[in-house]
Design a protein around this motif. Sequence first.
Motif, mmCIF file in Angstrom:
data_model
loop_
_atom_site.group_PDB
_atom_site.id
_atom_site.type_symbol
_atom_site.label_atom_id
_atom_site.label_comp_id
_atom_site.label_asym_id
_atom_site.label_seq_id
_atom_site.Cartn_x
_atom_site.Cartn_y
_atom_site.Cartn_z
ATOM 1 N N PRO A 319 0.304 -1.676 -0.238
ATOM 2 C CA PRO A 319 -0.160 -0.185 0.145
ATOM 3 C C PRO A 319 0.759 1.264 0.283
ATOM 4 O O PRO A 319 -0.051 2.627 -0.161
ATOM 5 C CB PRO A 319 -1.153 0.147 1.364
ATOM 6 C CG PRO A 319 0.168 -0.746 1.762
ATOM 7 C CD PRO A 319 0.213 -1.707 1.097
ATOM 8 N N TRP A 322 0.675 2.891 -3.513
ATOM 9 C CA TRP A 322 -0.510 3.950 -3.391
ATOM 10 C C TRP A 322 -0.775 4.910 -2.742
ATOM 11 O O TRP A 322 -0.555 6.028 -3.797
ATOM 12 C CB TRP A 322 -1.606 3.176 -2.900
ATOM 13 C CG TRP A 322 -2.464 3.552 -2.585
ATOM 14 C CD1 TRP A 322 -3.974 3.313 -4.154
ATOM 15 C CD2 TRP A 322 -3.833 4.141 -2.364
ATOM 16 N NE1 TRP A 322 -5.038 3.707 -3.929
ATOM 17 C CE2 TRP A 322 -5.034 4.736 -2.722
ATOM 18 C CE3 TRP A 322 -3.323 4.587 -1.201
ATOM 19 C CZ2 TRP A 322 -5.739 5.879 -2.519
ATOM 20 C CZ3 TRP A 322 -4.857 5.946 -0.315
ATOM 21 C CH2 TRP A 322 -6.026 5.784 -1.459
ATOM 22 N N GLU A 323 0.294 5.355 -2.293
ATOM 23 C CA GLU A 323 0.549 6.307 -0.841
ATOM 24 C C GLU A 323 1.373 7.177 -1.909
ATOM 25 O O GLU A 323 1.258 8.619 -2.206
ATOM 26 C CB GLU A 323 0.758 6.019 0.032
ATOM 27 C CG GLU A 323 1.126 7.148 1.114
ATOM 28 C CD GLU A 323 1.459 7.017 2.673
ATOM 29 O OE1 GLU A 323 1.500 8.161 3.199
ATOM 30 O OE2 GLU A 323 1.606 6.086 3.065
ATOM 31 N N LYS A 360 0.549 0.067 12.156
ATOM 32 C CA LYS A 360 0.171 1.021 12.186
ATOM 33 C C LYS A 360 0.714 2.768 11.855
ATOM 34 O O LYS A 360 0.902 3.642 11.231
ATOM 35 C CB LYS A 360 -1.552 2.202 12.438
ATOM 36 C CG LYS A 360 -1.485 1.969 14.071
ATOM 37 C CD LYS A 360 -2.663 2.670 14.670
ATOM 38 C CE LYS A 360 -3.008 3.860 14.353
ATOM 39 N NZ LYS A 360 -4.754 5.243 14.870
ATOM 40 N N TYR A 363 2.831 1.689 8.648
ATOM 41 C CA TYR A 363 1.728 2.318 7.222
ATOM 42 C C TYR A 363 0.400 2.791 8.063
ATOM 43 O O TYR A 363 -0.536 2.487 8.493
ATOM 44 C CB TYR A 363 1.370 0.513 6.319
ATOM 45 C CG TYR A 363 2.282 -0.237 5.924
ATOM 46 C CD1 TYR A 363 2.859 0.441 5.208
ATOM 47 C CD2 TYR A 363 2.476 -1.302 6.676
ATOM 48 C CE1 TYR A 363 3.806 -0.925 4.489
ATOM 49 C CE2 TYR A 363 4.050 -2.035 6.630
ATOM 50 C CZ TYR A 363 5.294 -1.556 5.155
ATOM 51 O OH TYR A 363 5.738 -2.314 4.782
ATOM 52 N N LYS A 364 0.293 4.180 7.024
ATOM 53 C CA LYS A 364 -0.680 4.953 7.111
ATOM 54 C C LYS A 364 -1.875 3.896 6.773
ATOM 55 O O LYS A 364 -3.245 4.313 7.226
ATOM 56 C CB LYS A 364 -0.446 6.154 6.208
ATOM 57 C CG LYS A 364 -1.805 6.827 6.792
ATOM 58 C CD LYS A 364 -1.723 8.414 5.407
ATOM 59 C CE LYS A 364 -2.520 9.320 5.490
ATOM 60 N NZ LYS A 364 -2.379 10.502 5.123
ATOM 61 N N TYR A 365 -1.560 3.649 5.678
ATOM 62 C CA TYR A 365 -3.094 2.841 5.023
ATOM 63 C C TYR A 365 -2.588 1.062 5.138
ATOM 64 O O TYR A 365 -1.739 0.796 4.697
ATOM 65 C CB TYR A 365 -2.911 2.321 3.381
ATOM 66 C CG TYR A 365 -2.890 4.097 3.768
ATOM 67 C CD1 TYR A 365 -4.664 5.412 3.648
ATOM 68 C CD2 TYR A 365 -2.545 4.997 3.051
ATOM 69 C CE1 TYR A 365 -4.568 6.566 2.795
ATOM 70 C CE2 TYR A 365 -2.359 6.498 2.629
ATOM 71 C CZ TYR A 365 -3.760 7.389 3.002
ATOM 72 O OH TYR A 365 -3.401 8.369 2.138
ATOM 73 N N TRP A 366 -3.267 0.636 6.301
ATOM 74 C CA TRP A 366 -3.143 -0.585 7.062
ATOM 75 C C TRP A 366 -3.751 -2.158 6.913
ATOM 76 O O TRP A 366 -3.770 -2.784 6.898
ATOM 77 C CB TRP A 366 -2.321 -0.791 8.129
ATOM 78 C CG TRP A 366 -3.313 -0.017 9.407
ATOM 79 C CD1 TRP A 366 -2.965 0.787 9.685
ATOM 80 C CD2 TRP A 366 -4.215 -1.041 10.014
ATOM 81 N NE1 TRP A 366 -4.107 1.037 10.540
ATOM 82 C CE2 TRP A 366 -4.621 -0.125 10.947
ATOM 83 C CE3 TRP A 366 -4.041 -2.855 10.529
ATOM 84 C CZ2 TRP A 366 -5.111 -0.598 12.373
ATOM 85 C CZ3 TRP A 366 -5.172 -2.885 10.959
ATOM 86 C CH2 TRP A 366 -5.613 -2.063 12.064
ATOM 87 N N TYR A 370 -9.730 2.983 2.057
ATOM 88 C CA TYR A 370 -9.339 4.328 2.429
ATOM 89 C C TYR A 370 -9.048 5.060 1.311
ATOM 90 O O TYR A 370 -9.622 4.033 -0.103
ATOM 91 C CB TYR A 370 -7.762 4.410 3.181
ATOM 92 C CG TYR A 370 -7.332 3.971 3.786
ATOM 93 C CD1 TYR A 370 -7.631 4.038 5.292
ATOM 94 C CD2 TYR A 370 -7.001 2.533 3.682
ATOM 95 C CE1 TYR A 370 -7.243 3.273 6.054
ATOM 96 C CE2 TYR A 370 -7.092 1.390 4.910
ATOM 97 C CZ TYR A 370 -6.910 2.188 6.126
ATOM 98 O OH TYR A 370 -6.820 1.451 7.398
ATOM 99 N N GLU A 372 -7.976 8.188 -1.509
ATOM 100 C CA GLU A 372 -8.136 9.964 -0.840
ATOM 101 C C GLU A 372 -7.934 10.597 -2.245
ATOM 102 O O GLU A 372 -7.869 9.713 -2.985
ATOM 103 C CB GLU A 372 -6.230 9.205 -0.889
ATOM 104 C CG GLU A 372 -6.200 9.312 0.640
ATOM 105 C CD GLU A 372 -5.397 10.134 0.992
ATOM 106 O OE1 GLU A 372 -5.487 10.942 1.061
ATOM 107 O OE2 GLU A 372 -5.380 10.048 2.483
ATOM 108 N N ASN A 378 -8.105 -1.057 -1.110
ATOM 109 C CA ASN A 378 -8.806 -1.942 -0.053
ATOM 110 C C ASN A 378 -7.391 -3.039 0.008
ATOM 111 O O ASN A 378 -6.438 -3.024 -0.349
ATOM 112 C CB ASN A 378 -9.954 -2.937 -0.598
ATOM 113 C CG ASN A 378 -10.038 -3.768 0.612
ATOM 114 O OD1 ASN A 378 -10.276 -3.235 1.856
ATOM 115 N ND2 ASN A 378 -9.350 -5.276 0.271
ATOM 116 N N VAL A 379 -6.611 -2.369 1.180
ATOM 117 C CA VAL A 379 -5.830 -3.015 1.636
ATOM 118 C C VAL A 379 -6.301 -4.483 2.451
ATOM 119 O O VAL A 379 -6.688 -4.864 3.691
ATOM 120 C CB VAL A 379 -5.219 -2.309 2.617
ATOM 121 C CG1 VAL A 379 -3.602 -2.889 3.473
ATOM 122 C CG2 VAL A 379 -4.600 -1.153 2.408
#
Length: 412
Positions: A319, A322-323, A360, A363-366, A370, A372, A378-379
């Motif tokens: 993920p 993605w970020e 967390k 990883y911000k998105y864990w 989410y 943005e 989807n993680v």
Amino acid sequence: MLRWIVFIVVYLVMGFYALQALKTVTRFPYVYYAFMGLSLLVIGNFVYQFTIGEEAGRVLSRPKSYAFGFLLAMITFKIITIGFLFSEDLFRFLAASYQKFFGGSGEFSLPTRRRFLSLMAMGIAAIPFGALLYGMYRGKYNFQVLKYEMEFDDLPEAFDGYQITQISDVHSGSFDNREKIEYAIDLINKQQSDAIFFTGDMVNNKTDEMKPWADLFSRLKAPDGIYSILGNHDYGDYIPWDTPELKRQNLEELKQLQRDMGFDLLLNESRYLQKGSEQLALIGVENWGRGGFKKAGDLDKATAGVRSEDFKILLSHDPSHWEDVVIHHPYHFHLTLSGHTHGMQFGIEIPGWVKWSPVKWRYKYWAGIYEELGQFINVNRGFGFLGYPGRVGIWPEITVITLKRKSSVAAA
């Protein structure tokens, strides 16, 4: 050798200190001996597995994983117990010092430990201790089907109600129960999704790990196909190889094995899923991860045959891709499917109330969905397990996503 000596000494000192709680709670010597014997057995097995008992060519074999799991449970129990004991000992020391200098007795005498506090310490410590053992026994195969409906303004009408199933992070080298994996495969097929997507980490290190399970995963069925990508563990980067050629051969064998199982492996490539005259773009990149992880993913190469106006689903293992890259790319990726984090295989989740895991902090998105910049990810929490041979609170996940066209929802 020195680090092992230091580690064992610290572990034994922790055990001796935690033993004081037992001595406060009970006067039966056999309880002390049982605790000391179990503590020594755990550390002895751990040292053996990671030294002379180490299996060559693997980062974490099953015996090593279980040795680590039991050690983690025991250390957790000791640390929590010691936390209570140390707090009380600090209070006892301060009380004795006050009595000596201001109480008029002139003597330094520590008050006795309180039985209630020792009972409470051991009771609280028993909760994570038991949870970690349960996670190893049952939690790692406690498969959960998580279902989502996701609405998009520009979803092609023919794909309104289109259902996809995502699995990730199989880590087949850790499996030890064929019946449970067979149950999970049947559970995936029971969802009757239009397509199945696998988002990387088929093995821990070697293709051979997947071969005993390939016949089960070959049973996966979906009308529009089964699509996969590679994760960081699939490249064999975490073990030594006698030659670079053997490492390359291992990766090629894994690619071929996935194809033999009926998976369409996307290596920085794209496909179009067709419904009548309408289509959506499916894009799959190789692993791209922040912080030292392999960066083989090439989003520009993968989208070379994709139009900017297409509805796009991206498969990307990590993920952080993605970020750092995807949401800032000139193309708009409507939905990205990732895995990698495992939710750290440990945490607390009460839907609508609590969602927490130590992962967390990295990883911000864990875990979960989410959004943005109008794009979604989807993680997946992972299908298998690695390292600690269990799961506590963060259960193995089968994700089912139904795509909906927003206008059709409004009309209904």
